[in-house]
Design an enzyme around this catalytic site. Structure first.
Site, PDB file in Angstrom:
ATOM      1  CG  ASP A 166       8.960   7.269   9.284  1.00  0.00           C
ATOM      2  OD1 ASP A 166       8.916   6.088   9.696  1.00  0.00           O
ATOM      3  OD2 ASP A 166       7.956   7.869   8.847  1.00  0.00           O
TER       4      ASP A 166
ATOM      5  CB  THR B 271       2.855  -4.148   3.516  1.00  0.00           C
ATOM      6  OG1 THR B 271       3.180  -4.952   4.670  1.00  0.00           O
ATOM      7  CG2 THR B 271       4.117  -3.823   2.759  1.00  0.00           C
TER       8      THR B 271
ATOM      9  CD  GLU C 254       4.017  -4.944  17.213  1.00  0.00           C
ATOM     10  OE1 GLU C 254       3.297  -4.462  18.104  1.00  0.00           O
ATOM     11  OE2 GLU C 254       3.807  -4.781  16.001  1.00  0.00           O
TER      12      GLU C 254
ATOM     13  CB  CYS D 284       2.021  -9.592  11.740  1.00  0.00           C
ATOM     14  SG  CYS D 284       3.313  -8.343  11.728  1.00  0.00           S
TER      15      CYS D 284
ATOM     16  CE  LYS E 212       0.903  -6.016   7.855  1.00  0.00           C
ATOM     17  NZ  LYS E 212       1.733  -6.891   7.050  1.00  0.00           N
TER      18      LYS E 212
HETATM   19  P1  NAD Z   1       4.716   0.838  11.201  1.00  0.00           P
HETATM   20  O1  NAD Z   1       3.444   1.370  10.663  1.00  0.00           O
HETATM   21  O2  NAD Z   1       4.933   0.789  12.669  1.00  0.00           O
HETATM   22  O3  NAD Z   1       5.943   1.629  10.565  1.00  0.00           O
HETATM   23  C1  NAD Z   1       6.028   1.929   9.214  1.00  0.00           C
HETATM   24  C2  NAD Z   1       6.727   3.289   9.081  1.00  0.00           C
HETATM   25  O4  NAD Z   1       7.007   3.517   7.696  1.00  0.00           O
HETATM   26  C3  NAD Z   1       5.901   4.472   9.543  1.00  0.00           C
HETATM   27  O5  NAD Z   1       6.612   5.192  10.528  1.00  0.00           O
HETATM   28  C4  NAD Z   1       5.684   5.315   8.281  1.00  0.00           C
HETATM   29  O6  NAD Z   1       5.651   6.696   8.528  1.00  0.00           O
HETATM   30  C5  NAD Z   1       6.895   4.920   7.475  1.00  0.00           C
HETATM   31  N1  NAD Z   1       6.789   5.164   6.045  1.00  0.00           N
HETATM   32  C6  NAD Z   1       5.730   4.953   5.220  1.00  0.00           C
HETATM   33  N2  NAD Z   1       6.035   5.305   3.974  1.00  0.00           N
HETATM   34  C7  NAD Z   1       7.305   5.750   3.984  1.00  0.00           C
HETATM   35  C8  NAD Z   1       8.195   6.238   2.985  1.00  0.00           C
HETATM   36  N3  NAD Z   1       7.829   6.333   1.708  1.00  0.00           N
HETATM   37  N4  NAD Z   1       9.423   6.602   3.353  1.00  0.00           N
HETATM   38  C9  NAD Z   1       9.826   6.519   4.628  1.00  0.00           C
HETATM   39  N5  NAD Z   1       9.028   6.049   5.623  1.00  0.00           N
HETATM   40  C10 NAD Z   1       7.791   5.660   5.302  1.00  0.00           C
HETATM   41  O7  NAD Z   1       4.840  -0.636  10.579  1.00  0.00           O
HETATM   42  P2  NAD Z   1       5.622  -1.883  11.229  1.00  0.00           P
HETATM   43  O8  NAD Z   1       4.782  -2.556  12.255  1.00  0.00           O
HETATM   44  O9  NAD Z   1       6.999  -1.459  11.583  1.00  0.00           O
HETATM   45  O10 NAD Z   1       5.665  -2.865   9.970  1.00  0.00           O
HETATM   46  C11 NAD Z   1       6.502  -2.595   8.853  1.00  0.00           C
HETATM   47  C12 NAD Z   1       6.531  -3.832   7.965  1.00  0.00           C
HETATM   48  O11 NAD Z   1       7.125  -4.935   8.674  1.00  0.00           O
HETATM   49  C13 NAD Z   1       5.148  -4.308   7.526  1.00  0.00           C
HETATM   50  O12 NAD Z   1       5.233  -4.839   6.225  1.00  0.00           O
HETATM   51  C14 NAD Z   1       4.850  -5.426   8.503  1.00  0.00           C
HETATM   52  O13 NAD Z   1       3.956  -6.378   7.986  1.00  0.00           O
HETATM   53  C15 NAD Z   1       6.218  -6.037   8.701  1.00  0.00           C
HETATM   54  N6  NAD Z   1       6.392  -6.729   9.988  1.00  0.00           N
HETATM   55  C16 NAD Z   1       5.895  -6.190  11.119  1.00  0.00           C
HETATM   56  C17 NAD Z   1       6.096  -6.849  12.330  1.00  0.00           C
HETATM   57  C18 NAD Z   1       5.543  -6.289  13.608  1.00  0.00           C
HETATM   58  O14 NAD Z   1       5.563  -7.012  14.608  1.00  0.00           O
HETATM   59  N7  NAD Z   1       5.049  -5.056  13.642  1.00  0.00           N
HETATM   60  C19 NAD Z   1       6.822  -8.042  12.371  1.00  0.00           C
HETATM   61  C20 NAD Z   1       7.329  -8.541  11.186  1.00  0.00           C
HETATM   62  C21 NAD Z   1       7.114  -7.888   9.984  1.00  0.00           C
END
Ligand code: NAD
Length: 434
Positions: free
Chosen positions: A30, A86, A155, A262, A265
């Site tokens: 990260d 995203t 989640e 999710c 967005k």
């Molecule tokens: P989050 O914000 O909790 O985590 C994203 C992480 O990516 C952060 O820790 C950030 O610091 C890191 N990051 C950003 N740019 C970076 C880079 N260039 N290099 C390394 N790390 C970087 O987000 P999330 O909830 O884990 O969601 C991530 C993706 O998964 C999104 O596209 C979301 O839509 C999708 N998603 C989320 C869920 C959910 O329940 N949260 C479920 C399915 C899909």
């Protein structure tokens, strides 16, 4: 298999720890140094049932490590998983690709040997091609495939869902990449369907699924409103509907509106893609508007219960977007609180896990309490906004003694209405006979 997961958030961390538990060597990478330092110090950065135990086991045995360095984490990887955020563009609401693009560029410099790059983040159709182009431009001689591997975890159930996925969708254009993914998910092959499709189909499946689920939630919410005017009971109606296998029993529980990182967005991003591609996605657009109106209605219903009180105190139970998580992103509870704060009210809040995240957003605009009963003390109305199981255990007689006025806006249908009414409460709930 050697795996690097880029992005260590609500998806990346459970995925990384889960893959380590399956026997892979995992690096969670990260750019957030604080997050990585916290994880290195042995502390889990999110609340998820069962995650802490798995985290402890797999960090202690060295199967999962944490890093901020692409140079140290990418070259050895057979598989690199992109799980960065995203978020919505604040103006167009389309999915913002800046984190994906930045991560693709950073990883491209360090690829060595054949590597599969799997996009697990929820991304617009053809992002796979965009990532491929970025990597090729930065590192023309790299040997790699980009695949789509969307995430479907919920989640609050992230660990459970990791080990028991309904389905695994793989959008891969080459057999070599499919073979690697088949090896990765071999432990699941007897219990989950692994569906191989094109990259574009895979990217679309994720949005189409989330938009459908959001519509399902909003549909049952509207049916709950209808039940309140018709004398029907939403639970009887939902049960009767759910027995139809074409409808299914899940996601038929009324609430104060869908939220979280999710559904809001992803419905917005899908609606944007429809507009951009000249396709009528009016069902999704209506769902978005209806969900927004719902939160305003919920706030108004609570305020109506205290419209005769000057500067009323409102006790709120729950600020996470649902029970089982500390995630407050796009939480309907927070949005309802924010609408109420535009009026002359005092709010006393308790959430079992989301207090830190709530404080970061609402700062000193409300009073934070250490327990449900503390929040309820002296309140003119109690609003239950998150479905934490522990709220069901609260003692209504004690609540009545603590409150200034016995009024409950139960927007998670936590309490038994008959019991509450017998104790002298005025209770408003969703879609139930009162
Ligand atoms: P989050 O914000 O909790 O985590 C994203 C992480 O990516 C952060 O820790 C950030 O610091 C890191 N990051 C950003 N740019 C970076 C880079 N260039 N290099 C390394 N790390 C970087 O987000 P999330 O909830 O884990 O969601 C991530 C993706 O998964 C999104 O596209 C979301 O839509 C999708 N998603 C989320 C869920 C959910 O329940 N949260 C479920 C399915 C899909």
């Amino acid at each position: 298999m050697k795996i690097t997961v880029i992005g260590t958030g609500y998806v990346g961390l459970p995925t990384g720890v889960g893959l380590a538990e399956l026997g892979n060597d995992v690096v969670c990478l990260d750019i957030d140094e604080n997050k990585i330092n916290t994880l290195k110090s042995g502390k889990v950065t999110i609340f998820e049932e069962g995650l802490e135990e798995l985290f402890k086991k797999n960090t202690e045995n060295g199967k999962v490590r944490f890093s901020t360095s692409f140079a140290e984490s990418i070259p050895q990887a057979d598989l690199v998983i992109l799980a960065v955020g995203t978020p919505p563009n604040p103006i167009t609401k389309e999915a913002d690709m800046k984190y994906i693009k930045a991560a693709a560029e950073s990883l491209a410099h360090h690829l060595q040997g054949y590597t599969v790059i799997a996009v697990k983040s929820t991304v617009p159709v053809n992002t796979g091609t965009a990532v491929e182009n970025i990597v090729r431009q930065v590192n023309p001689t790299a040997e790699f495939d980009v695949i789509s591997l969307p995430e479907f975890l919920r989640e609050g159930f992230a660990v459970q869902d990791f080990f028991n996925p309904d389905r695994i969708i793989v959008g891969a254009n080459t057999q070599r990449a499919r073979d690697l993914i088949a090896e990765l998910y071999a432990p699941f092959k007897d219990k989950s369907t692994i569906l191989y499709v094109s990259r574009q189909s895979s990217e679309t499946i994720k949005y189409a699924s989330n938009a459908f689920l959001a519509m399902k939630i909003q549909y049952i919410n509207e049916m709950a409103d209808f039940c309140e005017t018709s004398g029907a009971d939403i639970y009887e109606v939902a049960k009767g509907m759910g027995l139809d296998s074409r409808i299914g029993a899940k996601f038929l529980v009324p609430g104060p509106g869908y939220g979280g990182f999710c559904f809001p967005k992803d419905t917005n991003a899908m609606a944007y893609m429809g507009k951009f591609n000249g396709v009528d996605l009016s069902l999704i657009e209506t769902t978005i508007k209806s969900n927004e109106r719902r939160k305003i209605n919920m706030a108004k219903r609570i305020l109506d219960m205290v419209d005769d009180v000057k500067n009323p105190t409102i006790a709120v139970l729950g600020s996470a977007f649902k029970g089982g998580t500390d995630d407050c992103r796009e939480s309907p509870a927070l949005q309802i609180i924010e609408i109420m704060l535009a009026h002359d009210v005092q709010i006393r809040l308790y959430d079992p896990q989301a207090m830190d995240n709530t404080k970061a957003i609402l700062k000193d605009m409300i009073t934070y309490c250490n327990s449900a009963y503390e929040a309820i003390g002296g309140a003119d109305v109690l609003a239950v906004l998150t479905d934490w199981p522990e709220f069901k255990e609260l003692d209504l007689s004690r609540i009545k003694q603590l409150m200034k006025r016995p009024q409950i806006a139960d927007y998670r249908n936590t309490f038994d209405c008959t019991e509450a009414k017998n104790l002298g409460f005025e209770i408003k709930s969703l879609g139930r006979k009162l």
